[in-house]
Write an enzyme that holds these catalytic residues in place. Structure first.
Site, PDB file in Angstrom:
ATOM      1  N   TYR A  92       0.856  -1.188   0.000  1.00  0.00           N
ATOM      2  CA  TYR A  92       0.000   0.000   0.000  1.00  0.00           C
ATOM      3  C   TYR A  92       0.891   1.237   0.000  1.00  0.00           C
ATOM      4  O   TYR A  92       1.528   1.558   0.992  1.00  0.00           O
ATOM      5  CB  TYR A  92      -0.941   0.009   1.208  1.00  0.00           C
TER       6      TYR A  92
ATOM      7  N   PHE B  66     -13.193  -5.307   1.326  1.00  0.00           N
ATOM      8  CA  PHE B  66     -14.263  -4.542   0.690  1.00  0.00           C
ATOM      9  C   PHE B  66     -15.616  -4.792   1.394  1.00  0.00           C
ATOM     10  O   PHE B  66     -16.645  -5.042   0.739  1.00  0.00           O
ATOM     11  CB  PHE B  66     -14.406  -4.886  -0.806  1.00  0.00           C
TER      12      PHE B  66
ATOM     13  N   GLY C  85     -15.711  -1.486  -1.210  1.00  0.00           N
ATOM     14  CA  GLY C  85     -14.421  -1.016  -1.704  1.00  0.00           C
ATOM     15  C   GLY C  85     -14.554   0.258  -2.514  1.00  0.00           C
ATOM     16  O   GLY C  85     -15.148   1.243  -2.049  1.00  0.00           O
ATOM     17  N   PHE C  86     -14.047   0.217  -3.737  1.00  0.00           N
ATOM     18  CA  PHE C  86     -14.051   1.421  -4.575  1.00  0.00           C
ATOM     19  C   PHE C  86     -15.423   1.661  -5.209  1.00  0.00           C
ATOM     20  O   PHE C  86     -15.655   2.704  -5.808  1.00  0.00           O
ATOM     21  CB  PHE C  86     -12.972   1.310  -5.663  1.00  0.00           C
TER      22      PHE C  86
ATOM     23  N   PRO D   8     -19.077   1.674  -3.777  1.00  0.00           N
ATOM     24  CA  PRO D   8     -19.933   1.493  -2.605  1.00  0.00           C
ATOM     25  C   PRO D   8     -21.140   0.600  -2.899  1.00  0.00           C
ATOM     26  O   PRO D   8     -21.719   0.661  -3.981  1.00  0.00           O
ATOM     27  CB  PRO D   8     -20.377   2.912  -2.265  1.00  0.00           C
TER      28      PRO D   8
HETATM   29  N1  LIG Z   1      -6.492  -8.978   0.673  1.00  0.00           N
HETATM   30  C1  LIG Z   1      -6.750  -8.184  -0.332  1.00  0.00           C
HETATM   31  O1  LIG Z   1      -6.492  -8.517  -1.494  1.00  0.00           O
HETATM   32  C2  LIG Z   1      -7.377  -6.856  -0.068  1.00  0.00           C
HETATM   33  C3  LIG Z   1      -7.919  -6.111  -1.140  1.00  0.00           C
HETATM   34  C4  LIG Z   1      -8.519  -4.902  -0.839  1.00  0.00           C
HETATM   35  C5  LIG Z   1      -8.593  -4.430   0.466  1.00  0.00           C
HETATM   36  N2  LIG Z   1      -8.048  -5.157   1.484  1.00  0.00           N
HETATM   37  C6  LIG Z   1      -8.156  -4.694   2.893  1.00  0.00           C
HETATM   38  O2  LIG Z   1      -9.524  -4.508   3.186  1.00  0.00           O
HETATM   39  C7  LIG Z   1      -9.711  -3.238   3.808  1.00  0.00           C
HETATM   40  C8  LIG Z   1     -11.105  -2.738   3.514  1.00  0.00           C
HETATM   41  O3  LIG Z   1     -11.265  -2.489   2.125  1.00  0.00           O
HETATM   42  P1  LIG Z   1     -11.414  -1.011   1.540  1.00  0.00           P
HETATM   43  O4  LIG Z   1     -11.003  -0.007   2.536  1.00  0.00           O
HETATM   44  O5  LIG Z   1     -10.754  -0.971   0.239  1.00  0.00           O
HETATM   45  O6  LIG Z   1     -12.958  -0.935   1.216  1.00  0.00           O
HETATM   46  P2  LIG Z   1     -14.272  -0.765   2.131  1.00  0.00           P
HETATM   47  O7  LIG Z   1     -13.939  -0.879   3.572  1.00  0.00           O
HETATM   48  O8  LIG Z   1     -15.292  -1.654   1.566  1.00  0.00           O
HETATM   49  O9  LIG Z   1     -14.705   0.726   1.771  1.00  0.00           O
HETATM   50  C9  LIG Z   1     -13.879   1.809   1.996  1.00  0.00           C
HETATM   51  C10 LIG Z   1     -14.500   2.994   1.283  1.00  0.00           C
HETATM   52  O10 LIG Z   1     -15.712   3.333   1.924  1.00  0.00           O
HETATM   53  C11 LIG Z   1     -15.678   4.686   2.302  1.00  0.00           C
HETATM   54  N3  LIG Z   1     -16.325   4.804   3.613  1.00  0.00           N
HETATM   55  C12 LIG Z   1     -16.030   4.134   4.741  1.00  0.00           C
HETATM   56  N4  LIG Z   1     -16.851   4.469   5.745  1.00  0.00           N
HETATM   57  C13 LIG Z   1     -17.684   5.400   5.229  1.00  0.00           C
HETATM   58  C14 LIG Z   1     -18.753   6.179   5.775  1.00  0.00           C
HETATM   59  N5  LIG Z   1     -19.141   6.021   7.045  1.00  0.00           N
HETATM   60  N6  LIG Z   1     -19.373   7.034   4.957  1.00  0.00           N
HETATM   61  C15 LIG Z   1     -19.015   7.203   3.660  1.00  0.00           C
HETATM   62  N7  LIG Z   1     -18.016   6.500   3.092  1.00  0.00           N
HETATM   63  C16 LIG Z   1     -17.352   5.611   3.875  1.00  0.00           C
HETATM   64  C17 LIG Z   1     -14.254   5.098   2.370  1.00  0.00           C
HETATM   65  O11 LIG Z   1     -14.112   6.465   2.059  1.00  0.00           O
HETATM   66  P3  LIG Z   1     -13.584   7.529   3.158  1.00  0.00           P
HETATM   67  O12 LIG Z   1     -12.109   7.388   3.203  1.00  0.00           O
HETATM   68  O13 LIG Z   1     -14.047   8.833   2.603  1.00  0.00           O
HETATM   69  O14 LIG Z   1     -14.260   7.193   4.460  1.00  0.00           O
HETATM   70  C18 LIG Z   1     -13.628   4.220   1.306  1.00  0.00           C
HETATM   71  O15 LIG Z   1     -13.716   4.843   0.054  1.00  0.00           O
HETATM   72  C19 LIG Z   1      -8.601  -2.381   3.195  1.00  0.00           C
HETATM   73  O16 LIG Z   1      -8.363  -1.230   3.974  1.00  0.00           O
HETATM   74  C20 LIG Z   1      -7.453  -3.365   3.163  1.00  0.00           C
HETATM   75  O17 LIG Z   1      -6.822  -3.364   4.428  1.00  0.00           O
HETATM   76  C21 LIG Z   1      -7.457  -6.379   1.230  1.00  0.00           C
END
Ligand SMILES: NC(=O)c1ccc[n+]([C@@H]2O[C@H](COP(=O)([O-])OP(=O)(O)OC[C@H]3O[C@@H](n4cnc5c(N)ncnc54)[C@H](OP(=O)(O)O)[C@@H]3O)[C@@H](O)[C@H]2O)c1
Length: 302
Positions: A78, A227, A231-232, A234
């Site tokens: 990252y 996600f 994720g990207f 919503p």
């Molecule tokens: N193992 C893998 O291959 C892999 C792949 C992808 C991700 N991951 C892990 O999974 C974790 C979670 O995935 P992710 O962060 O990509 O996706 P996510 O948790 O599904 O969604 C994050 C997105 O939601 C938004 N968000 C969160 N809370 C919100 C709220 N209360 N209101 C409005 N928007 C909100 C965030 O924007 P804001 O910043 O504006 O809040 C961000 O754009 C990652 O951080 C990573 O550690 C692992």
């Protein structure tokens, strides 16, 4: 066949040691809050480079720990290196009980791509890079990330997973996990070395791992959906919006609360770059959904 590090007998359920929704879960010897934090969104756009607001990113990490979160998910890819260095700057020396979980198996190229890097030298380099950037002598939990940007891909994980198990035996890693894997790869790993979690794409709308979630739960192994909020892209569903409207909350709250209801081995790592969203998500995940609404939500991704 090797015995998994967390078994159903020794596993874990909610304990009153946290006020965060969902309680705690024990992976091997690591007890974590089921409400964790995913650090990927702390980088610049495209998970590349530094954040626009580094102080804001540090504030999110510190607030997560202040609120009692003991599970932070990261990867040295990252940024690259950005989230690990932010975590170190914000939180080192790490408080007792905080567990930073990382992953190896992909690196970054100059175009922001995620080429796989699973040769023994790649994995050794990645583990050392995580150690250095997080400022620790051993890593609590390392997920072997397989597949590619399209998701899990078939094929043997033996060579890569054996390499990681060797690094564990050297004392560089306490526990192993798997990420972006097929059910067949999970089964193959069972014959090589114990793992305490599987981290795959899963949320209200993506339910391909339903059987795997249940099978892991029966064995006391954590399932960590990435996600969780889409994720990207919503999560969007008229049923989800209707349920959220009935409780007077945003759909994200329902999506997180549903995951905690779905199975006790599910650990949340929602990502955010905003302290306000972090707080909102913690409150939201505690939503008590009625049986009727759980049934409605259950139908969304099936
Ligand atoms: N193992 C893998 O291959 C892999 C792949 C992808 C991700 N991951 C892990 O999974 C974790 C979670 O995935 P992710 O962060 O990509 O996706 P996510 O948790 O599904 O969604 C994050 C997105 O939601 C938004 N968000 C969160 N809370 C919100 C709220 N209360 N209101 C409005 N928007 C909100 C965030 O924007 P804001 O910043 O504006 O809040 C961000 O754009 C990652 O951080 C990573 O550690 C692992």
């Amino acid at each position: 066949m090797t015995t998994p590090a967390g078994t159903a007998a020794s596993a874990p359920a909610s304990t009153p040691t946290t006020t965060l929704p969902g309680g705690t879960w024990t992976m091997g010897g690591l007890t974590v809050t089921r409400f964790g934090y995913g650090a990927m969104q702390l980088t610049g756009p495209g998970v590349t480079g530094p954040p626009a607001d580094p102080d804001g990113a540090l504030a999110v990490l510190r607030e997560a720990v202040r609120l009692g979160i003991t599970h932070i998910d990261t990867a040295d890819a990252y940024g690259p290196h950005v989230t690990n260095r932010l975590i170190r700057e914000a939180l080192h020396p790490y408080p007792d009980g905080l567990h930073v979980v990382t992953k190896v198996g992909a690196v970054r190229d100059a175009q922001g791509g995620w080429p796989v890097a699973r040769e023994p030298d790649d994995l050794r380099r990645a583990v050392h890079s995580n150690l250095e950037n997080l400022g620790v002598e051993s890593l609590d939990l390392v997920n072997l990330r397989l597949g590619d940007a399209e998701g899990p891909q078939p094929g043997s994980l033996a060579r890569a997973y054996e390499t990681l198990a060797g690094l564990q035996q050297e004392g560089l890693i306490r526990h192993l996990g798997l990420s972006n894997v097929t059910a067949e790869q999970v089964a193959e790993a069972e014959g090589i070395a114990p793992f305490v979690c599987v981290q795959n794409l899963y949320n209200l709308a993506h339910r391909g791992d339903d059987d795997l979630v249940d099978r892991l739960a029966a064995r006391g192994i954590a399932y960590v959906p990435f996600f969780p909020l889409g994720g990207f892209s919503p999560l969007q569903s008229s049923e989800l919006s209707a349920v959220a409207a009935r409780y007077g909350v945003r759909p994200m709250a329902v999506a997180l609360a549903w995951l905690l209801h779905r199975s006790p081995n599910i650990l949340l790592i929602p990502g955010t770059s905003s302290v306000a969203h972090l707080r909102e998500n913690i409150t939201g995940a505690g939503l008590a959904l009625s049986g009727q609404d759980l049934t409605r939500l259950d139908a969304i991704g099936r």
